[in-house]
Enzyme design. Structure first.
Site, PDB file in Angstrom:
ATOM      1  N   LYS A 144      42.711  42.354  25.683  1.00 22.00           N
ATOM      2  CA  LYS A 144      43.084  41.015  26.155  1.00 22.00           C
ATOM      3  C   LYS A 144      41.888  40.292  26.766  1.00 22.00           C
ATOM      4  O   LYS A 144      41.618  39.132  26.441  1.00 22.00           O
ATOM      5  CB  LYS A 144      44.211  41.148  27.181  1.00 22.00           C
ATOM      6  CG  LYS A 144      44.685  39.824  27.749  1.00 22.00           C
ATOM      7  CD  LYS A 144      45.884  40.019  28.671  1.00 22.00           C
ATOM      8  CE  LYS A 144      45.521  40.894  29.849  1.00 22.00           C
ATOM      9  NZ  LYS A 144      46.656  41.050  30.791  1.00 22.00           N
ATOM     10  N   GLU A 180      44.560  38.019  40.718  1.00 22.50           N
ATOM     11  CA  GLU A 180      43.620  38.898  40.027  1.00 22.50           C
ATOM     12  C   GLU A 180      43.161  40.037  40.930  1.00 22.50           C
ATOM     13  O   GLU A 180      43.129  39.908  42.143  1.00 22.50           O
ATOM     14  CB  GLU A 180      42.382  38.097  39.608  1.00 22.50           C
ATOM     15  CG  GLU A 180      42.495  37.453  38.253  1.00 22.50           C
ATOM     16  CD  GLU A 180      42.353  38.468  37.149  1.00 22.50           C
ATOM     17  OE1 GLU A 180      41.266  39.019  36.971  1.00 22.50           O
ATOM     18  OE2 GLU A 180      43.356  38.719  36.473  1.00 22.50           O
ATOM     19  N   ARG A 181      42.775  41.127  40.301  1.00 24.65           N
ATOM     20  CA  ARG A 181      42.082  42.185  41.033  1.00 24.65           C
ATOM     21  C   ARG A 181      40.651  41.725  41.290  1.00 24.65           C
ATOM     22  O   ARG A 181      40.015  41.120  40.433  1.00 24.65           O
ATOM     23  CB  ARG A 181      42.070  43.481  40.235  1.00 24.65           C
ATOM     24  CG  ARG A 181      43.460  44.036  39.947  1.00 24.65           C
ATOM     25  CD  ARG A 181      43.384  45.243  39.016  1.00 24.65           C
ATOM     26  NE  ARG A 181      44.710  45.728  38.669  1.00 24.65           N
ATOM     27  CZ  ARG A 181      45.449  45.264  37.672  1.00 24.65           C
ATOM     28  NH1 ARG A 181      44.968  44.268  36.927  1.00 24.65           N
ATOM     29  NH2 ARG A 181      46.633  45.755  37.422  1.00 24.65           N
TER      30      ARG A 181
END
Length: 539
Positions: free
Chosen positions: A157, A183-184
């Protein structure tokens, strides 16, 4: 200097803060500041009565206490816009987080903006070419539209998003904006390094509301990124590629804010205003007479339930759905897009043209027939198929390999030069494969190429290497082996891709490891048979 409209904190419950104003009440969406150094930011979301407002903190609330002074900034949350924001990374407040020089040549705009009016919207449907064959042929994207990217971890992805950024910036002279919602931190840092190494950071902007931040910050980061995108569309008259990862985290952050504000939840715990909140964000993504914002959004589906309210509301805004398949990724067919589950509203004769539409239908029909025949091949072998079905299998396998493509952003890992393929070349290659023009060409010759004409120039050594990569290794079978697959079929490309590897720790019988199979259940070999006859005569 006395404050123009001083306020006092009267209540703190997690991220929810109630403030009393003796002068006048700040309007909804006004930003308030408090703390020892005015470092805590609060956004007004409700007016409780004539003296009190309730807001959500966009920063952690450690250290807040009743009685602390509050500063009314007199305006909403602002974000920087202008040419100076290119190649930079921001948080939701417009602060740079890339440790580079301070911003210059920027202006500040409110993140709360209305969608473009209907009179300014473009009514012409245009195709947005990505240079990626499988997307442009089977699920074309809309210029100024929204595409959903459905995929788990490890299926490519991020690589697909990165390649689209590269193609947009390098070939279309546009601007790319990456918005990380929930998000990380590690993924954001890795993406920044990869973009810098790929040389596409000059025409790119990144904005992150990371996973460890309060829900208010994650809820507003999408609006801030869209404000930047609207500047490039309306003021600079440039096309914008907006990548959002993950749109479900935006809905999730809104659900947390709604719960903290005390609103009654709706079905499955979602906020009652989810449809409105998502529409306020999605409707700003549009094509106008001056430019277009094309959005590609990663969508997480909770528990793979496509009837989940978050997924249902998101689907209603998308013009294309791209589904990534873990099975195709395990077979080395990159990009690992499932052509049968993916779809696009643009794939109609009136938009893409009759030839494109007919070819796409024929490709899908061929791949669907091959999927139906896989079970028969695995059980009975390719020899049991009719000649017509064998031709279908051959075409489908060549199409699968032709729709793979080397990416520019993975050159350092694969050693293969990236390819940008025009829609005309992609359609021409698919049409020639369907006409059996490459019937005598090995399947592996079509693997990881750009245009179909590259088959003639591909070295034989590279073709052999591609064949080993694209198919799974299969242990040699004896004559009449398992599943009715003969020795010839077991060594073919078709059987190699259909035999599934055994679970870890499973041992194969000797006759499956390349040993000759037993000729009968009671007799192992002719020599053993003679010995058994002699033993019987002696008795």
């Amino acid at each position: 200097m006395p404050l123009a409209n001083p306020g006092v904190i009267v209540s703190v419950r997690g991220s929810v803060v109630d403030v009393r104003f003796d002068g006048y009440l700040p309007p909804i969406y006004t930003v308030l500041r408090t703390g020892a150094e005015q470092e805590i930011v609060i956004e007004v979301l409700a007016q409780l009565d004539a003296r009190h407002v309730r807001g959500i903190a966009l920063t952690p609330t450690q250290g807040l206490a009743r009685g602390m002074a509050v500063v009314d900034t007199g305006g909403p949350l602002l974000t920087p816009v202008g040419k100076g924001i290119l190649s930079r990374m921001f948080d939701v407040f417009g602060n740079t987080i890339d440790r580079e020089a301070a911003l210059s040549e920027v202006q500040w705009r409110s993140v709360h903006r209305a969608p473009p009016p209907l009179a300014r919207r473009s009514t012409k449907s245009e195709i947005f070419e990505t240079g990626i064959k499988i997307i442009d042929v089977l699920m074309p994207l809309e210029r100024g539209g929204k595409a959903g990217l459905f995929g788990g971890a490890g299926v490519g992805k991020t690589v697909l998003l990165t390649e689209m950024i590269h193609n947009m910036v390098g070939q279309h002279e546009g601007v790319s904006i990456f918005c990380g919602i929930g998000e990380r931190c590690r993924e954001g840092e890795e993406l920044y390094r990869d973009m810098k190494a790929a040389g596409v950071l000059a025409n790119m902007v990144m904005m992150f509301g990371q996973m460890n931040e309060p829900p208010g910050a994650r809820f507003r980061v999408g609006h801030a990124a869209l404000t930047m995108a609207e500047y490039f569309r309306d003021d600079e008259h440039r096309d914008v590629l907006l990548l959002v990862d993950n749109i479900f985290r935006f809905i999730q952050a809104g659900m947390e804010v709604s719960g903290l504000m005390g609103q009654m939840p709706s079905r499955l715990g979602y906020q009652p205003t989810m449809g409105t909140e998502l529409a306020q964000l999605e409707e700003r993504i549009a094509n106008t007479d001056t430019g277009a914002i094309t959005s590609i959004q990663a969508v997480y589906v909770p528990a793979d339930d496509f009837t989940d309210p978050a997924a249902v509301h998101t689907f209603s805004h998308l013009s294309a759905s791209i589904v990534l398949s873990r099975k195709r990724a395990s077979e080395g067919l990159y990009p690992a897009i499932d052509p049968l589950q993916s779809s696009s509203k643009m794939a109609t004769p009136g938009i893409v043209g009759e030839r494109h539409y007919t070819l796409a239908r024929e490709i899908r029909r061929t791949l669907a027939q091959y999927t139906d025949l896989k079970d028969i091949i695995a059980m009975l072998g390719l020899e049991q198929l009719s000649p017509a079905d064998r031709d279908v299998v051959a075409r489908a396998r060549r199409l699968e390999r032709f729709l793979t493509q080397p990416f520019f952003t993975t050159e350092q890992f694969t050693g293969m030069q990236g390819k940008l393929v025009s829609l005309a070349d992609a359609l021409d290659g698919c049409e020639r494969i369907l006409r059996d023009e490459f019937k005598d060409v090995p399947e592996s010759a079509l693997y990881m190429i750009g245009t179909v004409d590259e088959v003639k120039s591909k070295p034989k050594a590279l073709i052999a290497l591609a064949g080993d990569t694209a198919g799974a290794e299969v242990p040699p079978f004896g004559k009449g082996g398992a599943g009715g697959i003969s020795e010839t079929d077991a060594q073919s490309d078709v059987a190699k891709s259909l035999i599934k590897p055994l679970p870890f720790g499973t041992s194969l019988p000797l006759w499956k490891r390349g040993k000759p199979p037993p000729q009968a259940l009671s007799v192992a070999s002719p020599a053993d048979a003679k010995g058994a006859e002699a033993k019987g005569a002696t008795r």
